[in-house]
Every structure is written in C-alpha cells, then in structure tokens.
Scaffold this motif. Sequence first.
Motif, PDB file in Angstrom:
ATOM      1  N   SER A 109      91.672   8.871  54.443  1.00 38.50           N
ATOM      2  CA  SER A 109      90.771   7.834  54.123  1.00 38.50           C
ATOM      3  C   SER A 109      90.660   6.493  54.899  1.00 38.50           C
ATOM      4  O   SER A 109      91.380   6.526  55.771  1.00 38.50           O
ATOM      5  CB  SER A 109      90.657   7.672  52.454  1.00 38.50           C
ATOM      6  N   GLY A 110      89.786   5.600  54.558  1.00 39.59           N
ATOM      7  CA  GLY A 110      89.700   4.384  55.363  1.00 39.59           C
ATOM      8  C   GLY A 110      89.107   3.500  54.572  1.00 39.59           C
ATOM      9  O   GLY A 110      88.892   3.415  53.332  1.00 39.59           O
ATOM     10  N   THR A 111      88.495   2.249  55.203  1.00 42.08           N
ATOM     11  CA  THR A 111      87.699   1.383  54.998  1.00 42.08           C
ATOM     12  C   THR A 111      86.392   1.445  55.643  1.00 42.08           C
ATOM     13  O   THR A 111      86.316   2.086  56.178  1.00 42.08           O
ATOM     14  CB  THR A 111      88.308   0.003  54.880  1.00 42.08           C
ATOM     15  N   ARG A 112      85.560   0.490  55.067  1.00 45.46           N
ATOM     16  CA  ARG A 112      83.974   0.628  55.816  1.00 45.46           C
ATOM     17  C   ARG A 112      84.302   0.316  57.243  1.00 45.46           C
ATOM     18  O   ARG A 112      83.441   0.661  58.062  1.00 45.46           O
ATOM     19  CB  ARG A 112      83.318  -0.315  55.081  1.00 45.46           C
ATOM     20  N   TYR A 118      92.014   5.409  58.490  1.00 43.53           N
ATOM     21  CA  TYR A 118      93.351   5.411  59.047  1.00 43.53           C
ATOM     22  C   TYR A 118      93.849   6.719  59.038  1.00 43.53           C
ATOM     23  O   TYR A 118      93.877   7.133  57.621  1.00 43.53           O
ATOM     24  CB  TYR A 118      94.003   4.311  57.913  1.00 43.53           C
ATOM     25  N   GLU A 156      76.744  -0.449  45.605  1.00 42.41           N
ATOM     26  CA  GLU A 156      77.510   0.101  46.780  1.00 42.41           C
ATOM     27  C   GLU A 156      77.354   1.630  46.688  1.00 42.41           C
ATOM     28  O   GLU A 156      77.805   2.410  45.694  1.00 42.41           O
ATOM     29  CB  GLU A 156      79.029  -0.169  46.690  1.00 42.41           C
ATOM     30  N   HIS A 177      90.721  -1.221  39.857  1.00 43.71           N
ATOM     31  CA  HIS A 177      90.028  -1.933  40.708  1.00 43.71           C
ATOM     32  C   HIS A 177      90.474  -3.518  40.589  1.00 43.71           C
ATOM     33  O   HIS A 177      90.700  -3.884  39.362  1.00 43.71           O
ATOM     34  CB  HIS A 177      88.423  -1.754  40.842  1.00 43.71           C
ATOM     35  N   ASP A 214      87.540  -0.224  44.320  1.00 40.88           N
ATOM     36  CA  ASP A 214      88.587  -0.200  45.078  1.00 40.88           C
ATOM     37  C   ASP A 214      89.422   1.051  45.230  1.00 40.88           C
ATOM     38  O   ASP A 214      90.248   1.053  46.360  1.00 40.88           O
ATOM     39  CB  ASP A 214      89.547  -1.551  44.857  1.00 40.88           C
ATOM     40  N   VAL A 235      94.721   4.433  51.184  1.00 37.87           N
ATOM     41  CA  VAL A 235      94.709   3.939  52.512  1.00 37.87           C
ATOM     42  C   VAL A 235      95.968   3.805  53.041  1.00 37.87           C
ATOM     43  O   VAL A 235      96.315   4.132  53.937  1.00 37.87           O
ATOM     44  CB  VAL A 235      93.379   2.835  52.756  1.00 37.87           C
ATOM     45  N   THR A 236      96.719   3.055  52.375  1.00 36.88           N
ATOM     46  CA  THR A 236      98.229   2.520  52.688  1.00 36.88           C
ATOM     47  C   THR A 236      99.265   3.154  52.140  1.00 36.88           C
ATOM     48  O   THR A 236     100.395   3.152  52.620  1.00 36.88           O
ATOM     49  CB  THR A 236      98.209   0.868  52.614  1.00 36.88           C
ATOM     50  N   GLY A 258      85.781   9.248  54.608  1.00 37.94           N
ATOM     51  CA  GLY A 258      85.662   8.414  56.010  1.00 37.94           C
ATOM     52  C   GLY A 258      86.331   8.873  56.921  1.00 37.94           C
ATOM     53  O   GLY A 258      86.706   7.930  57.836  1.00 37.94           O
TER      54      GLY A 258
END
Length: 411
Positions: A45-48, A52, A206, A267, A272, A313-314, A410
């Motif tokens: 997954s990732g961010t906008r 990653y 969003e 979140h 989040d 993500v991390t 993502g």
Amino acid sequence: MTNNYKAEYDLLAVKLHERGVNVDRVKAKLKAQKIETPSWGYADSGTRFGPYQQAGSAVTIEEKVADAAQVHKHTGVAPTVAVHVLWDFPNGLADCETLDDYARSLGVAIGAINPNVFQHREYAFGSLTNEDPKVRKMAVDHMLDSIEIGKKLNSDALSLWFGDGTDYPGQGDFRRRKHHAQECLKTVYDAMPDRMRMLIEYKPFEPAFYHTDIADWGMSYCFAQKCGPNAHVLVDIGHHFVSQNIEHLVAFLIDEERLGGFHFNNHKYADDDLTAGSINPYELFLIYNELVKAEDAPNNNPPIAYMVDQAHVTKSKIDAMIQTIMQIQSAYAKAMCVDRKKLHEAQLAKDVVTSEMCMQEAFSTDVEPLLKTVREEMGLDPNPLEAFRASGYWDKVGKERGIRAGAGLGA
Ligand code: RM4
Ligand code: MN
Ligand code: MN
C-alpha cells in the motif's frame, strides 16, 4: 511457552467474579469471536504520493489468502478474508473458480465482497451518482458481477463504499445525485440472493473534498431503509470527524436494528487506516462496551460482521494484522469486565463519578492473563505475535516473493 500468567489469571478471575462477571461465559465468548481480515492488508500500500513496496507483500489473491491463513492459524479468531474485486480478481469471475476450495484447504474462507467503483477514470465525476447513465450502468454492472462472484465464493456480504462526491460548491445537485444513488442501490439490492446482505459504508470526505454523497451513518441508514431489510450500515471507525462520538451512533444503530458491520482501524487525523486501538484504545473499548451490552440484551439487530480495514504502510503486514486482532480481543475482553450492576445503580443514583469509574476500572483491567488462558485452551500459543515471528514465515516469503509491484491499495 511460559506459564507464569496462570497465577495472574486466578487473581483476575476472583476480581471479575466480585464484579458480577461470569468468567466462563467471557471465555466462551472470546473463543467464539470472529474478525475478518482484508486481502488488501497483505498487499503493498502507500500514500497519495506513491506505493511503498515491502519484500514479501502478497500480490496474488492466493498469496493474500495464504497470509490471512497465518493470522488465523496464530490467533484462532480470523477465519475469513474480505476481498476487493478489482484488486483480487482482475478477470472477474474467471479468477474465482478454485478460490473457495483453496481458501478452505488453508483453513479459512472468503468473506465480504468489496466491489470497486472508485478507481476507473470514468468515475471521476461519480459512479452511482454520475449524471451519465452509461457510467451509472457501468457501476451497477460491476456490482452485479460482484454479486455473482459472491455466490461463487459462498459469501454472504456485499460491502459497498463509494468515493462519490464533488470538490466545489455548485458542481453537483445533491438531491438529483441522491436519487441516482438510491435507484442504483435498489437495482443491486434486488439482485442479491436472500442469504446475502448489503453493507453500506459512509465517509465524510476523501477522495471528494467538498461533499460526499454518502457522508455519514444517517445517510447510509436512509439508503439501507429504502433498499430493504437485508441492507445494513457499515461503520468504518476511520470515517468520522475527529472527536465524533462513535459509540453513541453504534448504540443508536443497534437500537434501530441496522448495524451490519464494522471496519476496524484507527485514525488520528482522517482516514489514516492505522492499527485498531493504536491511537485511541479507550474509544475502541467504549464501542465494544455497546456491542457487549447488545449481546447481553439482544434485539433484532442483524448479525454484525467484524472486519478489519487497514493497509499498513510502514509496519510489517502480518505482524500488524496479528497485533490488530490482539487489540480487538483486548477491547472486547475489557468491555466484558464492566461491573454492570454497579454501573446501573450509579446511573440511577446520578453518581457520575462512580458511573465513569466503572468504565475506567474495566478499561484498566489487565486482561492479558485471561486472553492467554483462552488461547491456550484453544490449543494456540498464548503469544501469537511471538509465535508467528518464531515460525519464520515472513522471512521465508520475503525471500521467495521478494519485492514486486502488484495488486493492492495504491500499488
Ligand atoms: C475506503 C473504504 C473502503 C475500502 C477502501 C480501500 O476508504 O474504507 O472500505 O475498501 O478504502
Ligand atoms: Mn472501510
Ligand atoms: Mn477507509
């Protein structure tokens, strides 16, 4: 395996007994708890700003199911996997032929089917609320295909989330869009087999930043009511404005017999998708407090689907999912530790301090010895995260799969 939690468990059992808690019943409920994990939680997954990639992240649905089976193997309470149609079945029904058997061979089953009507370029101006009937049809057709996939996979839940909305005042007509949405939802609802339920999710903003067509639980509730008795509201914890009282709306929806499911996450700012209980464990406990009360005094609320919706993500994917399950188990266990009689009396006596202390006393109870005992009685290692890490699975798939681009949020 160390046994030093046994003495702690005995002390806890005495304490809970004093609070009027039936410990055997609590243990039985913890053993019967079921939490669905999401296929997309095992993928990159990732961010906008971009995806990653982690070595070992799942790409194919078979890999995602295999990873989910690890979570179930070590926790014993995650027997189903939610799927996202576009990410998991790029060729639709053709990709599902053997999946049910495959999942069952690994000890899990497929859970909620999540159609995806928010990624194609055609949906930039809405899917089921689009002014163009061709685009609305495209969205409906995808949801109808998703029902067929659900039938094939023996799923009983069609879980819907829409990114529909507008970015600027004047861009769309709220009521016209509402009517489009209602008509499309009803078409989809009518195509579902009797045993399937429609879960309607909501989100305040969003990807749209001015208005979202299904923005809150009340709107989901209205749409569900208009569709029929098998349409229910899905509460995604991250889909609320910060400080919104989620436990209140959960209680309200249960009382209205329309709470159909959860997407657990947490979140701090917006959607989040952080680990459930990581930012506000007291909130998760208070939500579970309402769920436990509903279990103790059931009405005709439908069965609630407890699902995780997180894309880390991390964090290491499977570690994070096991940690999530443990957080949810802990919130559930603590909510069953409330002294209900004392609380009720304090409420009637207008003793606000004692009422609140009943909640805090339960929340601060160390339920770890109880959870470890339950796991041991289920034939599991009392420390699932340590057991998973010691198994070497993640190192193995990290080497075998490596870093790859592929299907997932993502990615
Ligand atoms: C959305 C929503 C949906 C989920 C997608 C990936 O924000 O939470 O439930 O399917 O994200
Ligand atoms: Mn969600
Ligand atoms: Mn979300």
